[in-house]
Structures are given as structure tokens and as C-alpha cells.
Write a protein that holds these residues in place. Structure first.
Motif, PDB file in Angstrom:
ATOM      1  N   GLN A  55      27.057   9.969  63.511  1.00 55.15           N
ATOM      2  CA  GLN A  55      26.562   9.187  64.635  1.00 55.15           C
ATOM      3  C   GLN A  55      27.660   8.398  65.365  1.00 55.15           C
ATOM      4  N   HIS A  56      28.837   8.262  64.789  1.00 52.41           N
ATOM      5  CA  HIS A  56      29.960   7.530  65.385  1.00 52.41           C
ATOM      6  C   HIS A  56      29.716   6.027  65.495  1.00 52.41           C
ATOM      7  N   LEU A  57      28.765   5.532  64.736  1.00 54.16           N
ATOM      8  CA  LEU A  57      28.468   4.104  64.731  1.00 54.16           C
ATOM      9  C   LEU A  57      28.716   3.569  63.325  1.00 54.16           C
ATOM     10  N   PHE A  58      29.377   2.421  63.245  1.00 53.25           N
ATOM     11  CA  PHE A  58      29.851   1.952  61.949  1.00 53.25           C
ATOM     12  C   PHE A  58      28.724   1.712  60.953  1.00 53.25           C
ATOM     13  N   ARG A 113      37.753   4.602  73.426  1.00 50.09           N
ATOM     14  CA  ARG A 113      37.186   5.527  72.431  1.00 50.09           C
ATOM     15  C   ARG A 113      36.517   4.785  71.269  1.00 50.09           C
ATOM     16  N   ALA A 114      36.801   3.509  71.121  1.00 46.68           N
ATOM     17  CA  ALA A 114      36.414   2.758  69.930  1.00 46.68           C
ATOM     18  C   ALA A 114      35.166   1.898  70.116  1.00 46.68           C
ATOM     19  N   THR A 115      34.349   2.211  71.090  1.00 48.68           N
ATOM     20  CA  THR A 115      33.161   1.404  71.365  1.00 48.68           C
ATOM     21  C   THR A 115      31.905   2.075  70.829  1.00 48.68           C
ATOM     22  N   GLY A 166      33.717   6.162  68.648  1.00 48.98           N
ATOM     23  CA  GLY A 166      32.764   5.170  68.165  1.00 48.98           C
ATOM     24  C   GLY A 166      33.451   4.035  67.429  1.00 48.98           C
ATOM     25  N   ASP A 167      32.663   3.234  66.762  1.00 50.33           N
ATOM     26  CA  ASP A 167      33.232   2.088  66.042  1.00 50.33           C
ATOM     27  C   ASP A 167      33.204   2.282  64.524  1.00 50.33           C
TER      28      ASP A 167
END
Length: 153
Positions: free
Chosen positions: A17-20, A52-54, A63-64
Motif C-alpha cells: 500500500q506504500h503507507l507506513f 516520492r515520500a508522501t 509513500g511514507d
């Protein structure tokens, strides 16, 4: 299970999901099945720039997920966390699991605290970290030397 002969996960790859918070949840779910020879790889942990890191998807989005790795570094000193600067957005290599360990998942307040981390935190704590190893097999192999499934281990 691969060829180690130990029940459980030898190698897991977390990329989704690219979410921490999702990555951290996936990590805790996988960890239940880990043993001392396990390794967990987490993708997208060294984004090259703030865009890219949001948490907001974009064309070149990482993602984050880096926040999950930052959490593990700070909150789980029992684990060994290294980062490989493989392109395009890095890879965390997590080892040091204990047989039968089942640490409690983080509280919602911890999730919120790490969720609030900023790009400045990433630059200060992660990007130049001594935990970062190269992307060649020669750089990564020593990090995985404990794993029975690595050739020669």
C-alpha cells in the motif's frame, strides 16, 4: 518455507500500500512466523526526494514506508535493521528475530506520532544513516549471513 528445515517464514517481502501504518501492520503480521534465521525485506524505504515520500500517490511514488523502518529502528532495538540503497527507492533488511517472540503491536498513539514525522526527520535520521549498505550482493550478503537459506550459510 524454503529449504532451512525450520517451520515458519525464512524470507518475507513487504511491498504494498506504500503507507507506513500498513507496512508496519504487515511487518507485525509476518513477524509472528519468523525465527532466528528469518529475514524480512521492506520495499520503498529510501525515497530519493520529498515528492516520492508522501502519503499522496503520484507517478513516482514511494509513500511514507520509511516511517515504518524509522519506527522499527527506534522502538525495536531487539531487531537488526539495515537499508540497502537499491534503486529506485531502497529496501530495508530486517533480521534478528527470536523464536517464539510475539511483540505487542504499536498503540494508536505511537502510530499517530510516527505518522506525523516529516521529511526533515527522514533527512536527519534515515538518509545518511550508518545503517545504509550498498546495493551489490557483496554489500547485502553479510547482512543476511545468519540466514540458512543464503548460499554457504
Amino acid at each position: 518455507m524454503l529449504s532451512s528445515g525450520v517451520a515458519g517464514v525464512d524470507l518475507a517481502f513487504i511491498d504494498g500500500q506504500h503507507l507506513f501504518d500498513y507496512a508496519l501492520r504487515d511487518f507485525y503480521n509476518v513477524e509472528r512466523y519468523c525465527h532466528p534465521g528469518s529475514a524480512v525485506l521492506m520495499h520503498d524505504c529510501l525515497p530519493r526526494d520529498e515528492a516520492r515520500a508522501t502519503r499522496q500517490p503520484s507517478r513516482k511514488w514511494a509513500g511514507d514506508t520509511w516511517k515504518a523502518v524509522h519506527f522499527l529502528i527506534e522502538e525495536r532495538p531487539d531487531l537488526r535493521v539495515r537499508l540497502s540503497n537499491v534503486r529506485p527507492t531502497g529496501l530495508a533488511i530486517i533480521t534478528g528475530f527470536r523464536a517464539g517472540a510475539s511483540p505487542d503491536e504499536p498503540s494508536s498513539s505511537k502510530i499517530a506520532a510516527y505518522g506525523a514525522l516529516t521529511w526533515d526527520t527522514y533527512l536527519q535520521e534515515m538518509a545518511g544513516s550508518t545503517r545504509v549498505v550498498g546495493s551489490s550482493w557483496e554489500a547485502i550478503e553479510p547482512v543476511l549471513s545468519h540466514a540458512r537459506w543464503v548460499a554457504g550459510a
